[in-house]
Design an enzyme around this catalytic site. Structure first.
Site, PDB file in Angstrom:
ATOM      1  N   LYS A  22     130.076  62.762  26.067  1.00 23.71           N
ATOM      2  CA  LYS A  22     128.728  63.292  25.800  1.00 23.71           C
ATOM      3  C   LYS A  22     128.173  63.989  27.046  1.00 23.71           C
ATOM      4  O   LYS A  22     127.681  65.116  26.973  1.00 23.71           O
ATOM      5  CB  LYS A  22     127.788  62.158  25.411  1.00 23.71           C
ATOM      6  CG  LYS A  22     126.317  62.550  25.400  1.00 23.71           C
ATOM      7  CD  LYS A  22     125.416  61.434  24.939  1.00 23.71           C
ATOM      8  CE  LYS A  22     125.031  60.459  25.993  1.00 23.71           C
ATOM      9  NZ  LYS A  22     123.960  60.872  26.910  1.00 23.71           N
ATOM     10  N   ASN A  23     128.302  63.317  28.215  1.00 25.95           N
ATOM     11  CA  ASN A  23     127.654  63.831  29.425  1.00 25.95           C
ATOM     12  C   ASN A  23     128.415  64.944  30.112  1.00 25.95           C
ATOM     13  O   ASN A  23     127.968  65.456  31.137  1.00 25.95           O
ATOM     14  CB  ASN A  23     127.352  62.679  30.393  1.00 25.95           C
ATOM     15  CG  ASN A  23     126.267  61.774  29.828  1.00 25.95           C
ATOM     16  OD1 ASN A  23     125.616  62.112  28.840  1.00 25.95           O
ATOM     17  ND2 ASN A  23     126.101  60.609  30.418  1.00 25.95           N
ATOM     18  N   CYS A 116     111.617  57.994  29.505  1.00 24.20           N
ATOM     19  CA  CYS A 116     112.302  57.329  28.399  1.00 24.20           C
ATOM     20  C   CYS A 116     112.294  55.836  28.728  1.00 24.20           C
ATOM     21  O   CYS A 116     111.752  55.406  29.742  1.00 24.20           O
ATOM     22  CB  CYS A 116     113.726  57.865  28.242  1.00 24.20           C
ATOM     23  SG  CYS A 116     114.797  57.357  29.562  1.00 24.20           S
ATOM     24  N   ARG A 121     112.236  59.247  34.899  1.00 25.44           N
ATOM     25  CA  ARG A 121     113.185  60.356  34.788  1.00 25.44           C
ATOM     26  C   ARG A 121     112.584  61.703  35.220  1.00 25.44           C
ATOM     27  O   ARG A 121     112.523  62.642  34.454  1.00 25.44           O
ATOM     28  CB  ARG A 121     113.735  60.462  33.368  1.00 25.44           C
ATOM     29  CG  ARG A 121     114.236  59.186  32.742  1.00 25.44           C
ATOM     30  CD  ARG A 121     115.517  58.649  33.369  1.00 25.44           C
ATOM     31  NE  ARG A 121     116.660  59.496  33.181  1.00 25.44           N
ATOM     32  CZ  ARG A 121     117.429  59.500  32.073  1.00 25.44           C
ATOM     33  NH1 ARG A 121     117.094  58.732  31.055  1.00 25.44           N
ATOM     34  NH2 ARG A 121     118.483  60.292  31.981  1.00 25.44           N
ATOM     35  N   ASP A 304     125.631  53.449  33.618  1.00 27.62           N
ATOM     36  CA  ASP A 304     125.775  53.509  32.154  1.00 27.62           C
ATOM     37  C   ASP A 304     126.668  52.399  31.609  1.00 27.62           C
ATOM     38  O   ASP A 304     126.813  52.276  30.403  1.00 27.62           O
ATOM     39  CB  ASP A 304     126.336  54.867  31.719  1.00 27.62           C
ATOM     40  CG  ASP A 304     125.328  55.970  31.930  1.00 27.62           C
ATOM     41  OD1 ASP A 304     125.709  57.151  31.836  1.00 27.62           O
ATOM     42  OD2 ASP A 304     124.163  55.659  32.204  1.00 27.62           O
ATOM     43  N   ARG A 396     123.015  58.487  19.078  1.00 24.31           N
ATOM     44  CA  ARG A 396     122.845  59.641  19.956  1.00 24.31           C
ATOM     45  C   ARG A 396     124.071  59.841  20.832  1.00 24.31           C
ATOM     46  O   ARG A 396     124.420  60.964  21.179  1.00 24.31           O
ATOM     47  CB  ARG A 396     121.638  59.409  20.882  1.00 24.31           C
ATOM     48  CG  ARG A 396     120.310  59.507  20.216  1.00 24.31           C
ATOM     49  CD  ARG A 396     119.219  59.504  21.251  1.00 24.31           C
ATOM     50  NE  ARG A 396     119.549  60.400  22.359  1.00 24.31           N
ATOM     51  CZ  ARG A 396     118.882  60.459  23.506  1.00 24.31           C
ATOM     52  NH1 ARG A 396     117.849  59.668  23.698  1.00 24.31           N
ATOM     53  NH2 ARG A 396     119.242  61.303  24.452  1.00 24.31           N
TER      54      ARG A 396
HETATM   55  C1  EPZ Z   1     122.660  61.500  33.965  1.00 22.01           C
HETATM   56  O1  EPZ Z   1     121.264  61.447  33.809  1.00 22.01           O
HETATM   57  C2  EPZ Z   1     123.243  60.965  32.670  1.00 22.01           C
HETATM   58  N1  EPZ Z   1     122.844  61.830  31.561  1.00 22.01           N
HETATM   59  C3  EPZ Z   1     122.756  59.532  32.439  1.00 22.01           C
HETATM   60  O2  EPZ Z   1     123.399  59.047  31.261  1.00 22.01           O
HETATM   61  C4  EPZ Z   1     123.188  58.677  33.626  1.00 22.01           C
HETATM   62  O3  EPZ Z   1     122.688  57.373  33.452  1.00 22.01           O
HETATM   63  C5  EPZ Z   1     122.643  59.273  34.922  1.00 22.01           C
HETATM   64  O4  EPZ Z   1     123.075  60.657  35.050  1.00 22.01           O
HETATM   65  C6  EPZ Z   1     123.123  58.513  36.165  1.00 22.01           C
HETATM   66  O5  EPZ Z   1     124.511  58.518  36.192  1.00 22.01           O
HETATM   67  C7  EPZ Z   1     123.493  63.012  31.392  1.00 22.01           C
HETATM   68  O6  EPZ Z   1     124.386  63.362  32.142  1.00 22.01           O
HETATM   69  C8  EPZ Z   1     123.049  63.847  30.232  1.00 22.01           C
HETATM   70  P1  EPZ Z   1     120.098  61.491  37.562  1.00 22.01           P
HETATM   71  P2  EPZ Z   1     120.313  62.218  34.870  1.00 22.01           P
HETATM   72  O7  EPZ Z   1     119.368  62.780  37.726  1.00 22.01           O
HETATM   73  O8  EPZ Z   1     121.011  63.383  35.428  1.00 22.01           O
HETATM   74  C9  EPZ Z   1     116.173  60.250  39.936  1.00 22.01           C
HETATM   75  C10 EPZ Z   1     123.513  58.001  29.183  1.00 22.01           C
HETATM   76  O9  EPZ Z   1     123.370  56.811  28.876  1.00 22.01           O
HETATM   77  N2  EPZ Z   1     115.811  61.669  39.860  1.00 22.01           N
HETATM   78  O10 EPZ Z   1     121.456  61.349  38.159  1.00 22.01           O
HETATM   79  O11 EPZ Z   1     118.980  62.387  34.233  1.00 22.01           O
HETATM   80  C11 EPZ Z   1     116.189  59.591  38.569  1.00 22.01           C
HETATM   81  O12 EPZ Z   1     114.889  59.147  38.220  1.00 22.01           O
HETATM   82  C12 EPZ Z   1     122.567  58.668  30.153  1.00 22.01           C
HETATM   83  O13 EPZ Z   1     124.454  58.741  28.768  1.00 22.01           O
HETATM   84  C13 EPZ Z   1     114.656  62.112  40.490  1.00 22.01           C
HETATM   85  O14 EPZ Z   1     113.931  61.322  41.101  1.00 22.01           O
HETATM   86  O15 EPZ Z   1     120.193  61.128  36.027  1.00 22.01           O
HETATM   87  C14 EPZ Z   1     117.152  58.445  38.775  1.00 22.01           C
HETATM   88  O16 EPZ Z   1     116.458  57.362  39.377  1.00 22.01           O
HETATM   89  C15 EPZ Z   1     121.431  57.733  30.509  1.00 22.01           C
HETATM   90  N3  EPZ Z   1     114.321  63.429  40.425  1.00 22.01           N
HETATM   91  C16 EPZ Z   1     118.158  59.001  39.782  1.00 22.01           C
HETATM   92  O17 EPZ Z   1     117.519  60.137  40.389  1.00 22.01           O
HETATM   93  C17 EPZ Z   1     115.113  64.344  39.765  1.00 22.01           C
HETATM   94  O18 EPZ Z   1     114.779  65.548  39.754  1.00 22.01           O
HETATM   95  C18 EPZ Z   1     119.465  59.481  39.155  1.00 22.01           C
HETATM   96  O19 EPZ Z   1     119.123  60.322  38.070  1.00 22.01           O
HETATM   97  C19 EPZ Z   1     116.295  63.889  39.131  1.00 22.01           C
HETATM   98  C20 EPZ Z   1     116.628  62.547  39.203  1.00 22.01           C
END
Ligand code: EPZ
Length: 416
Positions: A22-23, A116, A121, A304, A396
């Site tokens: 998915k990701n 969420c 996020r 995850d 999803r």
């Molecule tokens: C990706 O989400 C994945 N989703 C998530 O999978 C996964 O849990 C996550 O990466 C961590 O591995 C997809 O790839 C579609 P991040 P993402 O930006 O990119 C903070 C699932 O179950 N952050 O790596 O949204 C954020 O709040 C989903 O398949 C900021 O502060 O995660 C978090 O604490 C859930 N500012 C940390 O960084 C930003 O601009 C990591 O988030 C972006 C992120």
């Protein structure tokens, strides 16, 4: 509201084919926006988020035709540079159209994704990076409105490792003027899969999979064909389910090389794992031993997989300390597991799980995608019947999960 009814006690056995990730699929579908030529994608998983992304792209004018085992995307006539709130609120990954739209068309209007269940996020790092590349960005009425005559290459160091932040800026940089260097970039395999697709489209990228990615902008990207990588989180989910039920299963079309940390933790829990090319076999012959873990960016233990391992720990020998360092609220499954009799104490971002011999079936509620998987695993081992409600979360991100589990011997059925 659909539910799953699960009779606990069956040991999983047999073979299960792992679907496309998915990701990886979600950012790669957005990459179709970067070219006027056709992008042929195969091994796309059949799940709700992929369908939502297809609708989002189609409402922009992308033509999508299903072909055997995949789909062809044609973004020659994109006429709407917007991702509306009603689509973004159900799938945060819609933010991934921002970089491609901005770098190819010079403009984008993308709804701010809401928070969420697992956390606020924010997308501030996506926005900061695009501004560093020369984009003018205004946030108004809940929308990100970005414009740029032509993005300029820049050196960008991420304050935090962000998977979609890295992906958005890598895509934006492919058509920018000059060289972009992404430092403290995400190293996840899904980032590498996206980079491989972009390379096939003619992008100039080096360093994907390391914490420094260099992209030299080009004028145009051309069409390509790409097969989406297998889903390492689906793989881990099935292996944990087999370990929890004391069964023996073989994953096919999987990749062990991108989930070493998860396999190590399963071996620590007492599982016997053998790898033969794209086949991963797990056998569990005794009660699992509790395993402590700490989530962190790849190649460390993936956030995850935290909820799924918590389900395993609830019936394991001993107790485990589980630390969630990525998201601020990713223990929503704890109170649901407690309804099954699990012994779990939570202190901030740390959960202490004390294994008990047996869980008791009950009605529980899914709150987010991976929490749903955790509750299904718990239902597979709980005594009696467990009803998991709000399983739209599950749909999803997992392809036909109850069919795959039934084929492995689980007593599981969907009820309307
Ligand atoms: C990706 O989400 C994945 N989703 C998530 O999978 C996964 O849990 C996550 O990466 C961590 O591995 C997809 O790839 C579609 P991040 P993402 O930006 O990119 C903070 C699932 O179950 N952050 O790596 O949204 C954020 O709040 C989903 O398949 C900021 O502060 O995660 C978090 O604490 C859930 N500012 C940390 O960084 C930003 O601009 C990591 O988030 C972006 C992120």
């Amino acid at each position: 509201m659909q539910k799953l009814a699960i009779q606990g006690g069956a040991k999983l056995h047999g073979e299960v084919r792992i679907s496309g990730a998915k990701n990886a699929a979600l950012p790669i579908m957005c990459a179709a926006l970067l070219s006027a030529d056709e992008l042929h994608l195969s091994n796309l998983p059949d799940m709700h988020d992929v369908a939502t992304m297809e609708k989002l792209l189609q409402q922009m004018g992308v033509k999508i035709s299903a072909v055997a085992q995949g789909a062809t995307f044609n973004a020659a006539n994109v006429d709407k540079l917007e991702a509306p709130y009603e689509m973004v609120k159900t799938m945060r990954a819609a933010i991934l159209v921002l970089g491609p739209l901005l770098t190819r068309f010079g403009e984008a209007r993308v709804s701010l994704p809401g928070g969420c269940a697992i956390g606020s996020r924010p997308v501030d790092l996506h926005i900061k990076g695009l501004q560093a590349m020369g984009a003018q960005i205004h946030i108004e009425h809940g929308y990100i409105h970005a414009t740029a005559k032509r993005l300029q290459g820049a050196r960008i160091c991420f304050d935090l490792v962000s998977v979609t932040g890295t992906e958005n800026l890598m895509m934006a940089a492919t058509l920018a003027d000059g060289v972009t260097i992404l430092e403290n970039a995400a190293r996840e395999p899904e980032v590498v899969d996206l980079a491989n697709c972009l390379l096939a489209m003619g992008a100039k990228i080096t360093g994907a999979g390391t914490d420094t990615i260099t992209i030299e902008g080009v004028r145009n990207l051309h069409g390509a064909a790409h097969r989406v990588m297998p889903d390492r989180i689906e793989s881990g989910t099935f292996l944990v389910a087999a370990a929890a039920t004391g069964g023996k299963i073989t994953l096919t079309e999987a990749r062990a090389d991108i989930m070493e940390n998860v396999l190590d933790k399963l071996r620590e829990a007492g599982a016997h794992i053998t790898v033969d090319g794209s086949r991963i076999t797990l056998e569990m012959t005794a009660r699992p031993t509790a395993v402590s873990l700490r989530t962190a960016p790849y190649p460390a233990f993936p956030t995850d997989m935290q909820a799924q391992f918590m389900a395993l720990n609830t019936i394991a020998e001993g107790s485990a300390v589980m630390v969630e360092t990525i998201f601020e609220n990713r223990f929503m499954h704890v109170q649901e597991l407690r309804r099954l009799g699990a012994q779990i104490e939570v202190e901030g971002n740390t959960a202490i799980v004390t294994g008990c011999a047996q869980l008791e079936g009950a009605t529980i509620m899914a709150t987010d995608l991976r929490a749903s998987a955790c509750l299904v695993i718990a239902g597979l081992v709980a005594q009696g019947e467990t009803i998991v409600d709000r399983i739209y979360h599950l749909d999803r991100g997992y392809e036909h999960i109850e069919a795959k589990l039934s084929a492995l011997g689980a007593q599981i059925r969907r009820i309307k």
